[in-house]
Structure formats: C-alpha cells, structure tokens
Enzyme design. Structure first.
Site, PDB file in Angstrom:
ATOM      1  N   HIS A  72      -4.757  -0.584   5.614  1.00  0.00           N
ATOM      2  CA  HIS A  72      -4.302   0.181   6.777  1.00  0.00           C
ATOM      3  C   HIS A  72      -5.258   0.079   7.979  1.00  0.00           C
ATOM      4  O   HIS A  72      -5.822   1.070   8.418  1.00  0.00           O
ATOM      5  CB  HIS A  72      -3.999   1.643   6.434  1.00  0.00           C
ATOM      6  CG  HIS A  72      -5.043   2.392   5.626  1.00  0.00           C
ATOM      7  ND1 HIS A  72      -6.396   2.273   5.835  1.00  0.00           N
ATOM      8  CD2 HIS A  72      -4.908   3.288   4.623  1.00  0.00           C
ATOM      9  CE1 HIS A  72      -7.035   3.060   4.993  1.00  0.00           C
ATOM     10  NE2 HIS A  72      -6.149   3.688   4.246  1.00  0.00           N
ATOM     11  N   LYS A 100      -9.175  -0.226  -6.203  1.00  0.00           N
ATOM     12  CA  LYS A 100      -9.247   0.417  -4.893  1.00  0.00           C
ATOM     13  C   LYS A 100     -10.597   1.074  -4.673  1.00  0.00           C
ATOM     14  O   LYS A 100     -11.067   1.837  -5.511  1.00  0.00           O
ATOM     15  CB  LYS A 100      -8.134   1.473  -4.794  1.00  0.00           C
ATOM     16  CG  LYS A 100      -8.064   2.217  -3.476  1.00  0.00           C
ATOM     17  CD  LYS A 100      -7.620   1.315  -2.340  1.00  0.00           C
ATOM     18  CE  LYS A 100      -7.756   1.987  -0.981  1.00  0.00           C
ATOM     19  NZ  LYS A 100      -6.570   2.722  -0.592  1.00  0.00           N
ATOM     20  N   HIS A 123       1.599   5.394  -1.745  1.00  0.00           N
ATOM     21  CA  HIS A 123       1.261   6.565  -2.558  1.00  0.00           C
ATOM     22  C   HIS A 123       2.541   7.145  -3.136  1.00  0.00           C
ATOM     23  O   HIS A 123       3.440   7.540  -2.387  1.00  0.00           O
ATOM     24  CB  HIS A 123       0.553   7.625  -1.718  1.00  0.00           C
ATOM     25  CG  HIS A 123      -0.724   7.125  -1.125  1.00  0.00           C
ATOM     26  ND1 HIS A 123      -1.928   7.195  -1.786  1.00  0.00           N
ATOM     27  CD2 HIS A 123      -0.978   6.503   0.055  1.00  0.00           C
ATOM     28  CE1 HIS A 123      -2.880   6.648  -1.032  1.00  0.00           C
ATOM     29  NE2 HIS A 123      -2.331   6.211   0.094  1.00  0.00           N
ATOM     30  N   LEU A 124       2.615   7.198  -4.465  1.00  0.00           N
ATOM     31  CA  LEU A 124       3.810   7.745  -5.126  1.00  0.00           C
ATOM     32  C   LEU A 124       3.546   9.091  -5.775  1.00  0.00           C
ATOM     33  O   LEU A 124       4.490   9.771  -6.178  1.00  0.00           O
ATOM     34  CB  LEU A 124       4.320   6.770  -6.190  1.00  0.00           C
ATOM     35  CG  LEU A 124       5.034   5.507  -5.690  1.00  0.00           C
ATOM     36  CD1 LEU A 124       5.323   4.562  -6.853  1.00  0.00           C
ATOM     37  CD2 LEU A 124       6.326   5.862  -4.966  1.00  0.00           C
ATOM     38  N   ASP A 134       1.425   2.669   3.492  1.00  0.00           N
ATOM     39  CA  ASP A 134       0.572   3.853   3.312  1.00  0.00           C
ATOM     40  C   ASP A 134       1.398   5.129   3.391  1.00  0.00           C
ATOM     41  O   ASP A 134       0.911   6.171   3.828  1.00  0.00           O
ATOM     42  CB  ASP A 134      -0.573   3.878   4.336  1.00  0.00           C
ATOM     43  CG  ASP A 134      -1.641   4.915   3.965  1.00  0.00           C
ATOM     44  OD1 ASP A 134      -1.713   5.307   2.792  1.00  0.00           O
ATOM     45  OD2 ASP A 134      -2.384   5.340   4.872  1.00  0.00           O
ATOM     46  N   ASN A 174      -5.060   7.277  -6.255  1.00  0.00           N
ATOM     47  CA  ASN A 174      -5.769   8.522  -5.925  1.00  0.00           C
ATOM     48  C   ASN A 174      -5.000   9.759  -6.376  1.00  0.00           C
ATOM     49  O   ASN A 174      -4.678  10.643  -5.595  1.00  0.00           O
ATOM     50  CB  ASN A 174      -6.119   8.597  -4.432  1.00  0.00           C
ATOM     51  CG  ASN A 174      -4.905   8.597  -3.509  1.00  0.00           C
ATOM     52  OD1 ASN A 174      -3.842   8.068  -3.862  1.00  0.00           O
ATOM     53  ND2 ASN A 174      -5.032   9.185  -2.336  1.00  0.00           N
ATOM     54  N   HIS A 197     -10.369   1.322   1.505  1.00  0.00           N
ATOM     55  CA  HIS A 197     -10.209   2.293   2.595  1.00  0.00           C
ATOM     56  C   HIS A 197     -11.481   2.164   3.416  1.00  0.00           C
ATOM     57  O   HIS A 197     -12.525   2.695   3.031  1.00  0.00           O
ATOM     58  CB  HIS A 197     -10.016   3.720   2.066  1.00  0.00           C
ATOM     59  CG  HIS A 197      -9.850   4.720   3.177  1.00  0.00           C
ATOM     60  ND1 HIS A 197      -8.662   5.355   3.442  1.00  0.00           N
ATOM     61  CD2 HIS A 197     -10.725   5.143   4.123  1.00  0.00           C
ATOM     62  CE1 HIS A 197      -8.806   6.140   4.502  1.00  0.00           C
ATOM     63  NE2 HIS A 197     -10.056   6.023   4.936  1.00  0.00           N
ATOM     64  N   HIS A 224       0.871  -1.199   0.000  1.00  0.00           N
ATOM     65  CA  HIS A 224       0.000   0.000   0.000  1.00  0.00           C
ATOM     66  C   HIS A 224       0.897   1.236   0.000  1.00  0.00           C
ATOM     67  O   HIS A 224       1.486   1.595   1.019  1.00  0.00           O
ATOM     68  CB  HIS A 224      -0.908   0.014   1.238  1.00  0.00           C
ATOM     69  CG  HIS A 224      -1.860   1.184   1.263  1.00  0.00           C
ATOM     70  ND1 HIS A 224      -3.204   1.026   1.537  1.00  0.00           N
ATOM     71  CD2 HIS A 224      -1.684   2.510   1.058  1.00  0.00           C
ATOM     72  CE1 HIS A 224      -3.796   2.211   1.502  1.00  0.00           C
ATOM     73  NE2 HIS A 224      -2.880   3.131   1.210  1.00  0.00           N
ATOM     74  N   HIS A 234       3.039  14.640   1.380  1.00  0.00           N
ATOM     75  CA  HIS A 234       2.365  15.927   1.187  1.00  0.00           C
ATOM     76  C   HIS A 234       3.393  17.016   1.451  1.00  0.00           C
ATOM     77  O   HIS A 234       4.258  16.850   2.320  1.00  0.00           O
ATOM     78  CB  HIS A 234       1.220  16.099   2.181  1.00  0.00           C
ATOM     79  CG  HIS A 234       0.059  15.189   1.956  1.00  0.00           C
ATOM     80  ND1 HIS A 234      -0.932  15.445   1.038  1.00  0.00           N
ATOM     81  CD2 HIS A 234      -0.261  14.001   2.524  1.00  0.00           C
ATOM     82  CE1 HIS A 234      -1.822  14.468   1.060  1.00  0.00           C
ATOM     83  NE2 HIS A 234      -1.443  13.567   1.948  1.00  0.00           N
TER      84      HIS A 234
HETATM   85  N1  LIG Z   1      -3.534   7.799   4.582  1.00  0.00           N
HETATM   86  C1  LIG Z   1      -3.695   9.100   4.458  1.00  0.00           C
HETATM   87  O1  LIG Z   1      -3.875   9.785   5.467  1.00  0.00           O
HETATM   88  N2  LIG Z   1      -3.660   9.725   3.252  1.00  0.00           N
HETATM   89  C2  LIG Z   1      -3.571   9.079   1.962  1.00  0.00           C
HETATM   90  C3  LIG Z   1      -4.876   8.518   1.513  1.00  0.00           C
HETATM   91  C4  LIG Z   1      -5.272   7.240   2.233  1.00  0.00           C
HETATM   92  O2  LIG Z   1      -4.569   6.232   2.182  1.00  0.00           O
HETATM   93  O3  LIG Z   1      -6.347   7.219   2.863  1.00  0.00           O
HETATM   94  C5  LIG Z   1      -3.082  10.103   0.935  1.00  0.00           C
HETATM   95  O4  LIG Z   1      -3.203   9.852  -0.268  1.00  0.00           O
HETATM   96  O5  LIG Z   1      -2.551  11.144   1.320  1.00  0.00           O
HETATM   97 ZN   LIG Z   2      -3.214   5.121   1.494  1.00  0.00          ZN
HETATM   98 ZN   LIG Z   3      -6.724   5.129   2.812  1.00  0.00          ZN
END
Ligand SMILES: NC(=O)N[C@@H](CC(=O)O)C(=O)O
Ligand SMILES: [Zn+2]
Ligand SMILES: [Zn+2]
Length: 344
Positions: free
Chosen positions: A175, A100, A16-17, A248, A42, A137, A14, A252
């Site tokens: 998660h 997802k 996010h890139l 996860d 996402n 999620h 899991h 940001h």
């Molecule tokens: N986990 C998070 O708090 N944020 C994730 C999105 C997600 O996995 O729910 C994101 O894309 O920033």
């Molecule tokens: Zn996530």
């Molecule tokens: Zn999530």
C-alpha cells in the site's frame, strides 16, 4: 468513450478478511470479484505459524458462498522470535505464499510486530532461500517522525539496508502512498514490487477533512497530498510489472471508526475493481487496468494468471450507507454515493 471492459478476472494482493462472523460478512464481496487474494495475518492473536495459517485457510474456505471458486493465499505474521523452521513448514503447507512484516505499533493489530529487523535475520535468510516473499507495512513508528513522513523515512532507514543485506529476497512494499516510494520501487531491483490501493489512487488527504473530520477516510498509511496521489496514478498506469493491485480493504465496525480515537482502515471490497476502474478511467488509461489488476501480481508471485474473464460496464450504482457486519455494521467507502462502473 469506453462503456464496457472485459478483463481477465483480477486478484487482490493485499486484503484483510478478519475471522469468525466478521469473515462471513465480508468474504462474499471479495469472492464475487477476485479469483485469489493475499490474506493478511493481523488477527488477534496474529497468524504466526504455518499450522495457524492452515486453520485460517480452512475457515475462509468454509465461509465461502456455495460455488465460489475463490482461493485464499495465506501469509504469516513475522515476529522477533519466529524460528527459521517456520518458513520451511510454511512452504510445505502449500497454502502460505508470503510473510508479513509489521513494524511493532505501526498499524491495526501490530503490537506483536517486529521491533528490530536484525532479530529476524535468520528468518529472512531462510525466506530468501525458499523464494518466500516478504510483504512490508513500510512506516517507521517513531513518535518524533511526522505521520506524513513515516513511509519516506522507512525507505531510508529500513528498506534500503534490507535490500542490500538480502539481495535475493522478494519484497512487496505494501500500500505505497508517496512519490518517494514510487521512485524507490521503480528504480529498484526486479525482486522489489509494490501494491497500490484504490483509495490512494482516488483521494488525497483533503478527503479526511471535507467539511469536517471524516473518520471513514482514515487509514494507514494515511492519505497524502495531491502530488503523491498523482505519482501513484502514474505508477499504476505505467505498464510496469512492479506495481499491482492490492485493495487493503480493512473492515472495522462503524462504532470503532466513529470514535474519539477512531481506528485505521477503509472498507473497499464491496466495490473494489469498480473503484480501480474509475481511477484508471480518470487517468485515461483503462487499457492498463487488466495488466495491473490481473497480470503483474501473479507474475511477481510466480503463480499462473487467471484465465476466466469478467466484464465491467459504465453504469452508476449507489453504495449502501452501511453493510451488516456480524451484529454490527460497517460503513463502506462512498457510502450513500455513486460508483460509476459496475461488475457484470
Ligand atoms: N490499512 C489500515 O489502515 N488498516 C489495516 C492494517 C494495515 O494494512 O496497515 C487493518 O487491519 O485495519
Ligand atoms: Zn493492510
Ligand atoms: Zn498496512
């Protein structure tokens, strides 16, 4: 005391890139540690077609440091109006490994998410047929449900009925953060598994308020109380193949986190496997780390396990205060503090 640990190279189930310059900023951290990662869809706009997933796959491959053997495992973002044929195209693409489900409004970039699972019945039926896992999620979005109860309520209202309606559908409860989720997954069918983050193993909700508000400890699902953290640790070290590693890691920019309405997500990719090693060591279960990090994920996804080994050493190092992030910076977990394991 164990001071050196050799394990099969792990995968991140899991991650996010993001895309573009931000992708280039964070990808090396993951590629250094993991052989593969399930890449979340996402983006803005979200990755809703096999064609978009294939294009994103190539962006990631092109952004890799020279010589990196990392393989991105792509996902599609489920929407109310996805066609069942998209699942067939996703399967044929050879790069899409899962779909997802974001309940609309549940988390970062979930505005185009699902408003009602009933609208997706035809897609879910096709996924069941194709053996394509659904990643969830798992939080309800109703404003009248307490934010700390949203995962628990999701199980009762949505997850239980879903498993009943689609008994052959593979589901990953992503998660997980509560004892209720641990118990639900542990007692559920073989088609049901869960990912657990390093931050939910290491911190409880007090970490959001240590000496003041700590925006870098805010993520979704939000950190829970200590009893839940302990239940997650027990699940992770249990030796059950239903629980496996998913960071996860969610980058940001600093400015978006340190704001009057700060966004959700923690960046952990810079120290991912090391943070898990800390959690497993603290639980006296370093011997379970390899299976959790490197075996159970590929087993669930019907992919081969990695064969190359990596070495972790008990050696403290200091996490930088910030990491460059496409003309901006991000604040990684443990910024300015020590991590006690180091990947050789
Ligand atoms: N986990 C998070 O708090 N944020 C994730 C999105 C997600 O996995 O729910 C994101 O894309 O920033
Ligand atoms: Zn996530
Ligand atoms: Zn999530």
């Amino acid at each position: 005391m164990t001071t050196e640990l050799s394990i099969i190279r792990p995968d991140d189930w899991h991650l996010h890139l993001r895309d573009g310059e931000t992708l280039k900023a964070v990808l090396p951290d993951t590629a250094r540690q993991f052989a593969r990662a399930i890449v979340m869809p996402n983006l803005r706009p979200p990755v809703t077609t096999a064609e978009a997933a294939l294009a994103y796959y190539h962006h990631i491959r092109q952004a890799l440091p020279a010589g990196a053997g990392f393989e991105p495992l792509m996902t599609l973002y489920l929407t109310d109006n996805m066609a069942a044929g998209e699942i067939v195209r996703a399967r044929q693409s050879g790069v899409v490994h899962a779909v997802k489900l974001y309940p609309a409004g549940a988390t970062t970039n979930s505005d185009s998410g699902v408003t009602s699972l009933a609208k997706c019945a035809h897609v879910l039926a096709e996924m069941e047929k194709q053996g394509m896992p659904l990643l969830i999620h798992g939080e309800v979005t109703d404003g009248d449900v307490d934010v700390f109860d949203r995962e628990k309520v999701f199980i009762e209202r949505h997850l239980q009925p879903l498993l009943k309606d689609f008994p052959g559908l593979k589901v990953v409860f992503e998660h997980i953060t509560t004892q209720e989720a641990v118990e639900f997954v542990a007692s559920g069918p073989d088609t049901l598994a869960a990912t657990i983050t390093a931050h939910h193993l290491l911190m409880n909700r007090n970490a959001m308020f240590t000496g003041g508000i700590r925006p870098h400890h805010y993520c979704l699902p939000v950190l829970k109380r200590e009893t839940h953290r302990q239940a997650l640790v027990q699940a992770a070290i249990s030796g059950s193949g239903k629980f496996f590693l998913g960071t996860d890691s969610a980058p940001h920019p600093k400015s978006a986190k340190e704001a009057s309405c700060g966004c959700a997500g923690m960046y952990t990719a810079h120290a991912a496997i090391e943070l898990y090693a800390e959690a497993f060591e603290e639980a006296g279960a370093l011997d379970q780390l390899e299976a959790f990090a490197s075996f159970y994920g590929p087993d669930f996804y019907n992919l081969p396990r990695n064969t190359e080994k990596v070495t972790l050493r008990k050696q403290s190092w200091q996490v930088p205060e910030t990491i460059p992030f496409a003309g901006d910076v991000l604040v990684p977990l443990r910024a300015g503090q020590e991590v006690t394991w180091k990947l050789a």
